[in-house]
Design a protein around this motif. Structure first.
Motif, mmCIF file in Angstrom:
data_model
loop_
_atom_site.group_PDB
_atom_site.id
_atom_site.type_symbol
_atom_site.label_atom_id
_atom_site.label_comp_id
_atom_site.label_asym_id
_atom_site.label_seq_id
_atom_site.Cartn_x
_atom_site.Cartn_y
_atom_site.Cartn_z
ATOM 1 N N LEU A 16 9.040 4.277 2.058
ATOM 2 C CA LEU A 16 8.013 3.568 1.302
ATOM 3 C C LEU A 16 8.007 3.984 -0.167
ATOM 4 O O LEU A 16 7.941 3.133 -1.070
ATOM 5 C CB LEU A 16 6.635 3.827 1.925
ATOM 6 C CG LEU A 16 5.461 3.037 1.339
ATOM 7 C CD1 LEU A 16 5.689 1.542 1.514
ATOM 8 C CD2 LEU A 16 4.156 3.471 1.982
ATOM 9 N N LEU A 17 8.105 5.290 -0.422
ATOM 10 C CA LEU A 17 8.101 5.769 -1.801
ATOM 11 C C LEU A 17 9.359 5.330 -2.540
ATOM 12 O O LEU A 17 9.302 4.970 -3.715
ATOM 13 C CB LEU A 17 7.967 7.298 -1.818
ATOM 14 C CG LEU A 17 6.599 7.838 -1.391
ATOM 15 C CD1 LEU A 17 6.649 9.347 -1.194
ATOM 16 C CD2 LEU A 17 5.536 7.485 -2.438
ATOM 17 N N GLY A 18 10.506 5.366 -1.845
ATOM 18 C CA GLY A 18 11.746 4.889 -2.455
ATOM 19 C C GLY A 18 11.649 3.420 -2.826
ATOM 20 O O GLY A 18 12.137 2.995 -3.875
ATOM 21 N N PHE A 19 11.002 2.641 -1.964
ATOM 22 C CA PHE A 19 10.855 1.203 -2.202
ATOM 23 C C PHE A 19 9.952 0.932 -3.403
ATOM 24 O O PHE A 19 10.326 0.208 -4.335
ATOM 25 C CB PHE A 19 10.287 0.531 -0.946
ATOM 26 C CG PHE A 19 10.134 -0.957 -1.065
ATOM 27 C CD1 PHE A 19 11.172 -1.801 -0.703
ATOM 28 C CD2 PHE A 19 8.945 -1.517 -1.535
ATOM 29 C CE1 PHE A 19 11.031 -3.185 -0.817
ATOM 30 C CE2 PHE A 19 8.805 -2.890 -1.647
ATOM 31 C CZ PHE A 19 9.856 -3.722 -1.289
ATOM 32 N N VAL A 20 8.747 1.512 -3.389
ATOM 33 C CA VAL A 20 7.771 1.158 -4.424
ATOM 34 C C VAL A 20 8.159 1.708 -5.795
ATOM 35 O O VAL A 20 7.890 1.071 -6.826
ATOM 36 C CB VAL A 20 6.345 1.640 -4.031
ATOM 37 C CG1 VAL A 20 5.868 0.930 -2.784
ATOM 38 C CG2 VAL A 20 6.289 3.150 -3.840
ATOM 39 N N VAL A 21 8.796 2.877 -5.837
ATOM 40 C CA VAL A 21 9.174 3.430 -7.144
ATOM 41 C C VAL A 21 10.315 2.620 -7.750
ATOM 42 O O VAL A 21 10.429 2.510 -8.972
ATOM 43 C CB VAL A 21 9.544 4.925 -7.016
ATOM 44 C CG1 VAL A 21 10.942 5.123 -6.455
ATOM 45 C CG2 VAL A 21 9.441 5.632 -8.374
ATOM 46 N N THR A 22 11.144 1.998 -6.905
ATOM 47 C CA THR A 22 12.217 1.139 -7.415
ATOM 48 C C THR A 22 11.657 -0.179 -7.933
ATOM 49 O O THR A 22 12.133 -0.710 -8.937
ATOM 50 C CB THR A 22 13.265 0.862 -6.314
ATOM 51 O OG1 THR A 22 13.743 2.111 -5.809
ATOM 52 C CG2 THR A 22 14.440 0.076 -6.860
ATOM 53 N N VAL A 23 10.651 -0.719 -7.244
ATOM 54 C CA VAL A 23 9.998 -1.941 -7.731
ATOM 55 C C VAL A 23 9.401 -1.703 -9.123
ATOM 56 O O VAL A 23 9.387 -2.608 -9.970
ATOM 57 C CB VAL A 23 8.899 -2.394 -6.745
ATOM 58 C CG1 VAL A 23 8.067 -3.531 -7.339
ATOM 59 C CG2 VAL A 23 9.528 -2.849 -5.426
ATOM 60 N N ALA A 24 8.937 -0.475 -9.378
ATOM 61 C CA ALA A 24 8.335 -0.144 -10.676
ATOM 62 C C ALA A 24 9.369 0.243 -11.724
ATOM 63 O O ALA A 24 9.001 0.416 -12.899
ATOM 64 C CB ALA A 24 7.340 1.004 -10.503
#
Length: 230
Positions: free
Chosen positions: A88-96
């Motif tokens: 989840l953290l890998g996903f959301v930090v990449t979106v940002a």
């Protein structure tokens, strides 16, 4: 206060060389219109201020929080919690990640909207999330990173043979942009926190290699996207 001074020096030393080169070119070879050159100087000022504020935010907020989250997750003693929040953290930090959005915008423009920027951003983020999850598994089970890198790049070259040629350079660019100023500090800090609890202080290198693994995910994601579009 010393951290602020060091950050300002770091940014000025980073921005100054390109500024000097462009100024020299302006008055020797290219002779841009004055309004364009003035926009460049204003842009340099904004970039300098923005980078100073951004790096201060990274040092004050992202790095400590990432390491604290990484240290807290293993204390739950539930592997699925570590894997889920790693993904989840890998996903959301990449979106940002700003670099990912720049790439997605350029691809959207060049393709005439055939490859939507949102699809590309979320595909890249999904790839990063999955490989951060694999990186958490690597730390938990002490898997050699060479196995994961060899397997990942073998899959990359295998998929590249089935993907339309136009998607191959985009995929490798996607792997590069995920190593940007938002993703790298957070993922590294997360890895340091998880490794310090799961592997102990005797295995400091376990926390590294996450960025190398995370950069494979976007390549595979875009190649798969190419197979679908192709």
């Amino acid at each position: 206060m010393q951290d602020i001074k060091d950050t300002i020096k770091e940014v000025v030393y980073a921005v100054m060389p390109i500024t000097i080169v462009v100024v020299i070119l302006q008055f020797t070879i290219i002779w841009l219109p004055f309004d364009v050159f003035l926009q460049f100087l204003v842009g340099v000022l904004f970039v300098t201020i923005g980078l100073i504020l951004f790096l201060l935010g990274v040092h004050i907020g992202l790095l400590p929080v990432g390491e604290m989250i990484g240290s807290a997750l293993p204390k739950t003693k539930k592997l699925w919690v570590i894997l889920f929040f790693g993904f989840l953290l890998g996903f959301v930090v990449t979106v940002a990640e700003p670099d990912v959005r720049v790439l997605a915008l350029q691809v959207d423009q060049v393709s005439g909207g055939d490859i939507s920027r949102n699809i590309l951003v979320y595909s890249v983020a999904l790839g990063v999330g999955i490989f951060v999850l694999l990186a958490m598994l690597r730390i938990a089970f002490n898997i050699k990173i060479t196995y994961l890198l060899a397997g990942g790049y073998s899959a990359v070259f295998l998929l590249a043979s089935f993907t339309p040629a136009g998607f191959i350079p985009i995929s490798f660019d996607a792997g590069g942009v995920t190593t940007g100023p938002m993703t790298v500090p957070f993922i590294l800090a997360l890895g340091v926190g998880v490794a310090s609890v799961l592997r102990g202080k005797n295995s400091p290198t376990d926390s590294f290699g996450l960025v190398a693994l995370a950069s494979i995910g976007p390549i595979l994601a875009v190649l798969i996207l190419g197979v679908i579009y192709g």
